[in-house]
Design a protein around this motif. Structure first.
Motif, PDB file in Angstrom:
ATOM      1  N   PRO A 153       0.809  -1.223   0.000  1.00  0.00           N
ATOM      2  CA  PRO A 153       0.000   0.000   0.000  1.00  0.00           C
ATOM      3  C   PRO A 153       0.844   1.277   0.000  1.00  0.00           C
ATOM      4  O   PRO A 153       0.529   2.233  -0.681  1.00  0.00           O
ATOM      5  CB  PRO A 153      -0.817  -0.114   1.290  1.00  0.00           C
ATOM      6  N   MET A 154       1.920   1.283   0.823  1.00  0.00           N
ATOM      7  CA  MET A 154       2.874   2.393   0.788  1.00  0.00           C
ATOM      8  C   MET A 154       4.204   1.883   1.344  1.00  0.00           C
ATOM      9  O   MET A 154       4.669   0.855   0.870  1.00  0.00           O
ATOM     10  CB  MET A 154       2.349   3.655   1.476  1.00  0.00           C
ATOM     11  N   TRP A 155       4.840   2.557   2.295  1.00  0.00           N
ATOM     12  CA  TRP A 155       6.196   2.193   2.703  1.00  0.00           C
ATOM     13  C   TRP A 155       6.296   0.697   2.998  1.00  0.00           C
ATOM     14  O   TRP A 155       5.504   0.135   3.737  1.00  0.00           O
ATOM     15  CB  TRP A 155       6.604   2.988   3.935  1.00  0.00           C
ATOM     16  N   GLU A 156       7.347   0.058   2.442  1.00  0.00           N
ATOM     17  CA  GLU A 156       7.458  -1.400   2.561  1.00  0.00           C
ATOM     18  C   GLU A 156       8.028  -1.844   3.912  1.00  0.00           C
ATOM     19  O   GLU A 156       7.377  -2.561   4.657  1.00  0.00           O
ATOM     20  CB  GLU A 156       8.333  -1.959   1.428  1.00  0.00           C
ATOM     21  N   ILE A 157       9.262  -1.489   4.209  1.00  0.00           N
ATOM     22  CA  ILE A 157       9.902  -1.899   5.462  1.00  0.00           C
ATOM     23  C   ILE A 157      10.134  -0.636   6.267  1.00  0.00           C
ATOM     24  O   ILE A 157      10.920   0.227   5.877  1.00  0.00           O
ATOM     25  CB  ILE A 157      11.226  -2.640   5.206  1.00  0.00           C
ATOM     26  N   HIS A 158       9.457  -0.513   7.405  1.00  0.00           N
ATOM     27  CA  HIS A 158       9.426   0.752   8.141  1.00  0.00           C
ATOM     28  C   HIS A 158       9.671   0.517   9.630  1.00  0.00           C
ATOM     29  O   HIS A 158       8.741   0.562  10.445  1.00  0.00           O
ATOM     30  CB  HIS A 158       8.065   1.430   7.914  1.00  0.00           C
ATOM     31  N   PRO A 159      10.927   0.267  10.023  1.00  0.00           N
ATOM     32  CA  PRO A 159      11.214   0.178  11.455  1.00  0.00           C
ATOM     33  C   PRO A 159      11.159   1.560  12.100  1.00  0.00           C
ATOM     34  O   PRO A 159      11.683   2.531  11.557  1.00  0.00           O
ATOM     35  CB  PRO A 159      12.630  -0.406  11.502  1.00  0.00           C
ATOM     36  N   VAL A 160      10.490   1.657  13.248  1.00  0.00           N
ATOM     37  CA  VAL A 160      10.303   2.927  13.937  1.00  0.00           C
ATOM     38  C   VAL A 160      10.786   2.802  15.379  1.00  0.00           C
ATOM     39  O   VAL A 160      10.440   1.840  16.075  1.00  0.00           O
ATOM     40  CB  VAL A 160       8.811   3.342  13.932  1.00  0.00           C
ATOM     41  N   LEU A 161      11.599   3.770  15.819  1.00  0.00           N
ATOM     42  CA  LEU A 161      12.044   3.832  17.212  1.00  0.00           C
ATOM     43  C   LEU A 161      12.606   2.486  17.668  1.00  0.00           C
ATOM     44  O   LEU A 161      12.384   2.042  18.792  1.00  0.00           O
ATOM     45  CB  LEU A 161      10.887   4.273  18.111  1.00  0.00           C
TER      46      LEU A 161
END
Length: 474
Positions: free
Chosen positions: A243-251
């Protein structure tokens, strides 16, 4: 290629003009210089190791999953992961087949192993994805669960040579952008009102628990998002139709993305977006995307300043970038700051790649991008510019949060064909500082560079169109 200069140009103290009209820094060297920054890259690689898991296996087919592409396997995934976690961890095995599911939530010490020949197919029904704590384009909120999600977990992984298929396209998720290219037609709702509402909430300081979107709203979910996790591995899988960003690790801390293939040309389809993360290694992977291949971030505007956690110690190596807006990108959501980025041994191979190294920000984002190092990069063709640093991105200048960008070092960059070498625009009251290129060759540049409000651009053995650019007397 640099005969016609823009009206504004700023030299560092004691700077001299280079042949072709480029700039050099003072003899003292760039303010951000380090003795040997690549030792830091080696240290990052040593710290970021693949987590280890107990040798227990739990096949999702033993929990009722069927690989027929029709049966809803959501509960089977939940049961297998829950059992694995309760028994101390291990590997949840997805055998060959096509498995339809809603969101998958990982837990500590669980490896979701997608076997070769297996495809996890994610439902296109928004009602299947309840709101979870997430970030949407750099702003915290509750929104549709990412397709694979983990919150506050340790030792989590998605591995295997199988495929993650988000099924986004002209009939699901992408049309919410309001762009006819992605399937929007009159009558289909769009994300614009929700996006404006979320930004307004953040600007007014509305508590995150009250920023609730998800079903009934139109902010697309991310594909894979470990949030506030430690020791994360994403390895070998192929990701398509996100749908949008594929791999998105946060914090998150100690994140290893290894030997992954991303092939998804939808809107905002960034390949990998570490956001407010420390110690990240992205290696051996291929990115063929509808937006930036790699985009390092740290929160957006007021909400990014509220959270105030930088991205730092990021190593990108041995990767291939194909289609995309930028190869290695920082921003535009970088209000919490970015520092210590290292990129080496990269190949960029598509005429549809806009920029090689891309830094984008403005005076609403604020924040900083410091201490960036790139070396040993081979580029066949770039559509726009080999190096872009743009303070005029999106909202642009005239706001109270000028960014700070400097300490950018590029070595052994070879570009076959590019429209421009540089597209760099700072502000008159806030210049870009200390950019150094060493041993770089640009075989063919067809247009005039844009270099505005830059202090301290140093060129050491840089060749453009077969001619070396050397220091000239001022």
């Amino acid at each position: 290629m640099t005969e016609n200069w823009p009206r504004r140009r700023v030299l560092g103290m004691g700077g001299a003009i280079l042949g072709g009209g480029l700039l050099a820094a003072a003899a003292g060297g760039p303010a951000f210089a380090q003795t040997d920054p690549w030792k830091t890259a080696d240290a990052i690689r040593r710290r970021v190791r693949a987590p280890k898991f107990p040798h227990h296996e739990y096949r999702i087919t033993d929990f009722g999953a069927k690989g027929d592409g029709v049966t809803d396997c959501t509960r089977a995934f939940e049961a297998a992961i829950g059992t694995c976690a309760r028994r101390g961890g291990g590997h949840v095995i997805v055998p060959p087949g096509r498995y339809l599911t809603g969101p998958i939530t990982l837990r500590s010490f669980v490896d979701l192993h997608v076997s070769e020949g297996a495809t996890i197919v994610f439902s296109t029904d928004p009602q299947k994805y309840p709101p979870v704590y997430t970030r949407w384009q750099g702003i915290e909120c509750y929104n549709y669960s990412p397709f694979i999600y983990a919150y506050g977990a340790r030792n989590v992984a998605v591995t295997g040579k199988g495929t993650l298929d988000g099924q986004a396209g002209n009939t699901a998720w992408w049309p919410w952008t309001g762009n006819t290219r992605y399937g929007w037609t009159q009558g289909i709702p769009t994300q614009g009102d929700d996006w404006n509402a979320l930004q307004d909430m953040a600007d007014r300081g509305v508590p995150v628990r009250e920023r609730v979107f998800g079903p009934g709203h139109y902010l697309r979910p991310n594909m894979v998002q470990p949030y506030r996790c430690r020791d994360v591995l994403i390895e070998d899988v192929t990701i398509v139709n996100s749908p949008m960003w594929e791999i998105h690790p946060v914090l998150s801390q100690r994140v290893l993305v290894r030997n992954v293939t991303v092939s998804s040309h939808g809107p905002n389809n960034d390949g990998c977006d570490p956001e407010s993360c420390t110690d990240v290694v992205i290696t051996g992977s291929t990115f063929d995307t509808g937006d930036d291949c790699i985009a390092i971030k740290s929160g957006r505007n007021a909400d990014g300043r509220r959270v105030n956690v930088p991205s730092r110690n990021i190593l990108v190596e041995n990767c291939e970038m194909r289609d995309g807006h930028g190869g290695v990108t920082m921003g535009s959501e970088e209000s919490g700051g970015i520092s210590g980025v290292f990129a080496q041994n990269l190949r960029m191979t598509s005429p549809n790649l806009g920029y090689g190294l891309r830094l984008k920000t403005n005076s609403v984002r604020g924040g900083y991008i410091h201490d960036v190092h790139m070396r040993d990069v081979e580029v066949t063709q770039i559509a726009d510019a080999a190096i872009q640093i743009d303070f005029y991105y999106d909202e642009g200048p005239g706001h109270p949060y000028n960014p700070s960008v400097g300490g950018i070092n590029v070595e052994n960059l070879h570009v076959g064909t590019t429209n421009r070498v540089f597209e760099m625009r700072g502000y008159p009251d806030d210049p870009i500082r200390d950019i150094t290129l060493t041993h770089c060759v640009f075989d063919k540049a067809t247009n005039t560079d844009i270099v505005e409000d830059v202090e301290g651009l140093v060129l050491n053995d840089v060749t453009v169109n077969g001619k070396p650019l050397e220091l000239a007397t001022s």
